[in-house]
Design an enzyme around this catalytic site. Structure first.
Site, short mmCIF file in Angstrom:
data_model
loop_
_atom_site.label_atom_id
_atom_site.label_comp_id
_atom_site.label_asym_id
_atom_site.label_seq_id
_atom_site.Cartn_x
_atom_site.Cartn_y
_atom_site.Cartn_z
N TYR A 22 39.75 -3.68 -13.65
CA TYR A 22 39.68 -4.48 -12.43
C TYR A 22 40.85 -4.11 -11.52
CZ TYR A 22 38.90 -8.74 -9.63
OH TYR A 22 38.63 -9.64 -8.62
N TYR A 61 33.38 -4.35 -4.10
CA TYR A 61 34.10 -5.48 -4.69
C TYR A 61 33.09 -6.46 -5.24
CZ TYR A 61 37.02 -9.63 -5.13
OH TYR A 61 37.66 -10.75 -5.61
#
Lengths: 394, 152
Positions: A298, A348
């Site tokens: 991430y 995203y």
């Protein structure tokens, strides 16, 4: 260390929608995007979408449409299971995967879809936190917002500054992460940001939360991704090579209850809080960083990715800057990382897209394929607990 | 030039919550004190305020005054959209995490502004700071800090 879930559940289908910049899919909306991703995942798995009988997600916000809405738009025969991760925000994905695996291995449901859909036409995830709290500030940020701690990248910037002071990490190191992500995205037809980046362009981009600039920050996007989880037994009869959930950990380090650096021990200030998850997951699986073929980490910001690399032991504590600058995360480096472009350059979707890429890599379907990849690691980023990691194998 | 009375604080921020769990810190700051929650049972300090003690679980607590000194653990600079160009010594405000001296238990930190730091060279990790409260409303202060000489 017991690992009761080891290889008992598989990811058997992946689905994605179109990925765009923030707001461009507003007309479609988060609900329909989720349905599109779920349909695509079912088709990929070779199952009837009506057989999906469980739903899990994470990061409850206005984009999150509950199963009672989803099943109004899906031919679901039996809704047997639904859950959303309690807390965690974007860090909650490892828990959502764990939840799906627990549901299918316990017989609570047969096919559980993990789905994340975001449509930022009507709201904005990158906006200021200073507005819109009519009934008082939320507890988790009540003592930070009045001081001007009002943008998400500040969470990362605090830790980035600490890392720079402790270890000599530089903006040049941050730039190398952004450049790598763009390089990976350049060959990914799904990616939103496919234009390559130079150090000069990185340094010229607007400062958001010093030391982090615009090109250190993830994008703001619309899109959805879905993954279908079922038992290893059922997976054998399906369309694609099963990807086994080899283990998960959702453990955060001692006193990590808020990413704003309030309480954790000083040694964790310049970290992403994943040292405990790494120890547990490596312990459960009997694997270590050297066994991981591809890492999907991430990347809320470039600096955040550096911290995660260290927490999972891909380099020594404090060495992530030079590690990245010397090519450690590139295709031919020690650990090929975010081979799809990540949150920085693909889309995203808070890691749902990273897990999809992990599956592609282990199937041999990736645009930037790591040769013969067998083990993939997903890690969440700097954030609220529950955070954690997922180890996948083929 | 830097007018000494000008504080580097962000414009347009909401006032702090003033419910029972929060109010004591703000009212103390309005009187120039740094009051931090302290557990009645185990005497550990904690911040931000919480209903129970994260060390021992007790729900009983009191405000205790700390010396008001500490060290900058980390910080960020953020552009203040309410500032007109040239109006202030810098377009940026800072937000710092300060670890407080005199606290019992684990690290006890506060998110704050360093009022006399305007430029990158004014602030470093390790900078010693001391309390400099700012009153933002009637009876409501926020515990901010100023630099205190040596890098510690």
């Amino acid at each position: 260390m017991d690992n009761h879930l080891r290889d008992k559940a598989c990811i058997v289908g992946i689905g994605q929608t179109l990925y765009t910049k923030r707001g461009a899919l507003h007309e479609i909306g988060a609900l329909k995007l989720a349905v599109q991703a779920i349909n695509a995942a079912a088709a990929d798995a070779g199952i009837d979408v009506a057989d999906i009988d469980g739903f899990t997600s994470f990061c409850q916000d206005v984009s999150t449409r509950p199963p009672y809405d989803l099943t109004m738009a899906l031919p679901t025969r039996n809704l047997r299971y639904s859950s959303i991760v309690w807390g965690g925000g974007g860090s909650g994905l490892p828990t959502a995967v764990t939840d799906a695996a627990m549901a299918v291995t316990s017989g609570q449901a047969d096919f559980v879809v993990v789905v994340r859909s975001i449509s930022q036409g009507a709201f904005r995830m990158g906006g200021s936190w200073a507005d819109g709290y009519k009934d008082g500030l939320p507890l988790n940020t009540a003592h930070a917002i009045p001081m001007g701690f009002v943008v998400a990248p500040a969470i990362y910037a605090m830790r980035a500054r600490r890392h720079m002071a402790e270890y000599g990490t530089t903006e040049e190191h941050f730039a190398q992460v952004a450049i790598h992500s763009r390089e990976m995205a350049a060959t990914n037809p799904k990616a939103v940001m496919r234009r390559t980046l130079t150090v000069e362009e990185h340094h010229a981009s607007r400062m958001i939360a010093d030391p982090l600039r615009m090109f250190d920050c993830c994008m703001e996007n619309d899109g959805a991704a879905a993954l279908i989880v079922t038992t290893a037994e059922r997976a054998k009869d399906l369309a694609k090579t099963p990807v086994y959930i080899h283990g998960t950990s959702t453990k955060s380090v001692h006193r990590w209850s808020n990413p704003i650096a309030y309480r954790e021990d000083t040694e964790y200030l310049a970290s992403s809080g994943h040292a405990a998850a790494a120890e547990e997951l490596y312990g459960k699986t009997g694997l270590g960083p050297d066994d991981v073929d591809v890492a999907l980490l991430y990347d809320g910001t470039t600096a955040g990715l550096l911290l995660v690399l260290e927490d999972w032991g891909f380099c020594e504590r404090g060495e992530s800057g030079p590690f990245v600058a010397s090519g450690g995360i590139k295709m031919d480096g020690r650990i090929p990382t975010n081979t799809h472009g990540g949150n920085l350059a693909e889309v995203y979707l808070q890691g749902a897209n990273h897990l999809v890429e992990a599956v592609r890599q282990l199937r041999g379907e990736a645009c930037n394929q790591v040769p013969d990849a067998e083990i993939a690691l997903y890690s969440s980023g700097v954030g609220y607990p529950p955070l954690g990691g997922v180890m996948l194998r083929r | 030039m830097r007018p000494p009375e000008v504080h580097n604080r962000p414009g347009g921020m909401p006032l702090p919550n003033t419910d029972a769990r929060e109010a004591g810190m703000w009212s103390a700051a309005a009187e120039g004190r740094l009051d931090v929650q302290n557990c009645d049972r185990c005497q550990h300090h904690r911040n931000p305020p919480s209903d129970g003690c994260p060390n021992c679980g007790s729900l009983d607590w009191s405000w205790k005054t700390l010396p008001g000194t500490g060290v900058v653990m980390t910080y960020v600079w953020i552009a203040d959209p309410t500032r007109q160009p040239g109006e202030w010594p810098s377009p940026n405000y800072n937000v710092a995490v300060v670890e407080l001296d005199g606290a019992t238990g684990g690290p006890t930190r506060i998110v704050t502004n360093i009022l006399d730091a305007w430029l990158p060279e004014d602030l470093q990790v390790g900078q010693r700071v001391e309390l400099a409260c700012v009153t933002v409303a009637e009876g409501v202060g926020v515990p901010c800090f100023k630099r205190a000489g040596r890098i510690g």
